[in-house]
Design a protein around this motif. Structure first.
Motif, PDB file in Angstrom:
ATOM      1  N   PRO A 287      -2.298   8.806   2.587  1.00  0.00           N
ATOM      2  CA  PRO A 287      -3.374   7.907   3.351  1.00  0.00           C
ATOM      3  C   PRO A 287      -4.709   8.657   3.433  1.00  0.00           C
ATOM      4  CG  PRO A 287      -1.104   8.028   4.561  1.00  0.00           C
ATOM      5  CD  PRO A 287      -1.013   9.017   3.299  1.00  0.00           C
ATOM      6  N   GLU A 288      -4.867   9.695   4.097  1.00  0.00           N
ATOM      7  CA  GLU A 288      -5.973  10.117   4.343  1.00  0.00           C
ATOM      8  C   GLU A 288      -7.160  10.458   3.355  1.00  0.00           C
ATOM      9  OE1 GLU A 288      -3.235  11.311   5.566  1.00  0.00           O
ATOM     10  OE2 GLU A 288      -3.101  13.615   5.105  1.00  0.00           O
TER      11      GLU A 288
ATOM     12  N   TYR B 181       0.842  -1.314   0.030  1.00  0.00           N
ATOM     13  CA  TYR B 181       0.075  -0.207   0.189  1.00  0.00           C
ATOM     14  C   TYR B 181       0.834   1.237  -0.111  1.00  0.00           C
ATOM     15  CZ  TYR B 181      -4.421  -2.447   0.440  1.00  0.00           C
ATOM     16  OH  TYR B 181      -5.684  -3.025   0.159  1.00  0.00           O
ATOM     17  N   GLU B 182       1.894   1.269   0.743  1.00  0.00           N
ATOM     18  CA  GLU B 182       2.756   2.422   0.869  1.00  0.00           C
ATOM     19  C   GLU B 182       3.370   2.615  -0.610  1.00  0.00           C
ATOM     20  OE1 GLU B 182       3.699   2.094   5.774  1.00  0.00           O
ATOM     21  OE2 GLU B 182       5.246   1.337   4.040  1.00  0.00           O
ATOM     22  N   TYR B 183       3.890   1.747  -1.270  1.00  0.00           N
ATOM     23  CA  TYR B 183       4.410   1.645  -2.647  1.00  0.00           C
ATOM     24  C   TYR B 183       3.473   2.182  -3.569  1.00  0.00           C
ATOM     25  CZ  TYR B 183       6.170   0.161  -7.094  1.00  0.00           C
ATOM     26  OH  TYR B 183       6.543   0.127  -8.552  1.00  0.00           O
ATOM     27  N   ALA B 184       2.159   1.743  -3.597  1.00  0.00           N
ATOM     28  CA  ALA B 184       1.119   2.420  -4.461  1.00  0.00           C
ATOM     29  C   ALA B 184       0.958   3.877  -4.195  1.00  0.00           C
ATOM     30  CB  ALA B 184      -0.011   1.624  -4.331  1.00  0.00           C
ATOM     31  N   MET B 185       0.872   4.231  -2.939  1.00  0.00           N
ATOM     32  CA  MET B 185       0.798   5.498  -2.521  1.00  0.00           C
ATOM     33  C   MET B 185       1.743   6.488  -2.842  1.00  0.00           C
ATOM     34  SD  MET B 185      -1.534   5.787   1.092  1.00  0.00           S
ATOM     35  CE  MET B 185      -0.549   4.653   1.836  1.00  0.00           C
ATOM     36  N   LYS B 186       3.004   5.969  -2.831  1.00  0.00           N
ATOM     37  CA  LYS B 186       4.152   6.639  -3.288  1.00  0.00           C
ATOM     38  C   LYS B 186       4.076   7.046  -4.659  1.00  0.00           C
ATOM     39  CE  LYS B 186       9.002   7.285  -2.038  1.00  0.00           C
ATOM     40  NZ  LYS B 186      10.094   6.418  -2.360  1.00  0.00           N
ATOM     41  N   GLU B 187       4.009   5.904  -5.546  1.00  0.00           N
ATOM     42  CA  GLU B 187       3.805   5.942  -6.783  1.00  0.00           C
ATOM     43  C   GLU B 187       2.962   7.225  -7.273  1.00  0.00           C
ATOM     44  OE1 GLU B 187       5.439   4.073  -9.483  1.00  0.00           O
ATOM     45  OE2 GLU B 187       6.775   4.029  -7.913  1.00  0.00           O
TER      46      GLU B 187
END
Ligand code: XBP
Ligand code: MG
Length: 252
Positions: free
Chosen positions: A172-173, A161-167
């Motif tokens: 997160p909010e 999930y962190e990878y996807a959000m960074k891309e």
């Protein structure tokens, strides 16, 4: 109060019920082809699902004495064959999307909400599901396909999930996760995401404590009303799940 800008979708069990009649069957085909006696029946596979990732699942079965010991290269080789069998099963159209998935994807895409995939599945297994169950246009509509060994630690770790959000450069909010399993929920939660859970036969009794909405399926107009198993935000009109429900979860 946060705006819904991004939805990250889990794949197996969430987009489609791929485990029992897809992945499990493909593993058994690979075992048979390799001359191994081991077969994963429906119940055994349910136990093994606590370990995410097909290679890791085989390793776990070896460690508990279910399969003969073998080097990692052999596990990887078996897994590559399993993926080929899985691709054939999906290409034959054996596994439909779950109710409401395409409706919500299309509605969210039309509204300009960023869509992405966040899964422990191998990219080749994801690609065949997108092509045959969703349609080729979805390769462009998903802004990120985060899958498999792209991160070192699979779910329940938050890494995918962190990878996807960074891309995607989203916070997160502003991001909602859609999941079906306890491991998926732990992963989304650890990444700081709100999460909607659609359970299935393998995950119905798992622990989703704290999840924002827990339902039997996303549902659709004209189907039986869905079952509500957890409704943290007291959402109403839940005969089936809509994009408005997703937005209400984010602003609450
Ligand atoms: C579920 C998994 C996967 C699949 C098998 O992934 O744990 O390992 O069972 O796929 P998710 P592979 O719910 O995150 O989509 O054999 O390709 O690993
Ligand atoms: Mg899943």
């Amino acid at each position: 109060m946060a705006e819904l800008k991004c939805i990250l979708w889990d794949v197996d069990g969430t987009l489609a019920d791929t485990e029992r009649d897809g992945h499990r069957v493909a593993f058994n085909m690979a075992f048979e082809e390799a001359g191994l006696d081991r077969r994963w029946d429906v119940e055994t596979y349910g136990e093994l699902l606590k370990v995410t990732g097909g290679k890791e699942r085989m390793q776990f079965d070896i460690e508990r004495g279910g399969m003969p010991d073998m080097p990692f290269e052999k596990i990887a080789e078996l897994h590559a064959r399993k993926t080929i069998h899985y691709q054939s099963l999906i290409a034959d159209g054996l596994i439909p999307l779950r109710a409401g998935v395409l409706r919500l994807l299309e509605e969210a895409y039309a509204e300009g909400i960023t869509l992405g995939i966040s899964t422990t599945t191998t990219p080749a297994a994801l690609d065949v599901l997108i092509e045959h169950s969703l349609g080729k246009e979805w390769f462009d509509r998903f802004a990120v396909l985060a899958a498999g060994d792209i991160v070192p630690a699979k779910k329940p770790a938050p890494d995918i999930y962190e990878y996807a959000m960074k891309e995607l450069d989203v916070a997160p909010e502003n991001t909602l996760a859609l999941e079906d399993s306890g491991n998926g929920w732990l992963s989304a939660q650890a990444a700081g995401l709100k999460c909607v859970i659609t359970v299935n036969e393998y995950t119905a009794n798992q622990d989703f404590d704290g999840a924002d909405l827990i339902v039997s399926e996303l549902g659709d107009a004209g189907r039986e009303p869905i079952q509500i198993l957890g409704n943290k935000h007291s959402l109403d009109q839940l005969e089936y799940v809509t994009l408005s429900h997703f937005k209400a979860i984010m602003v609450d």
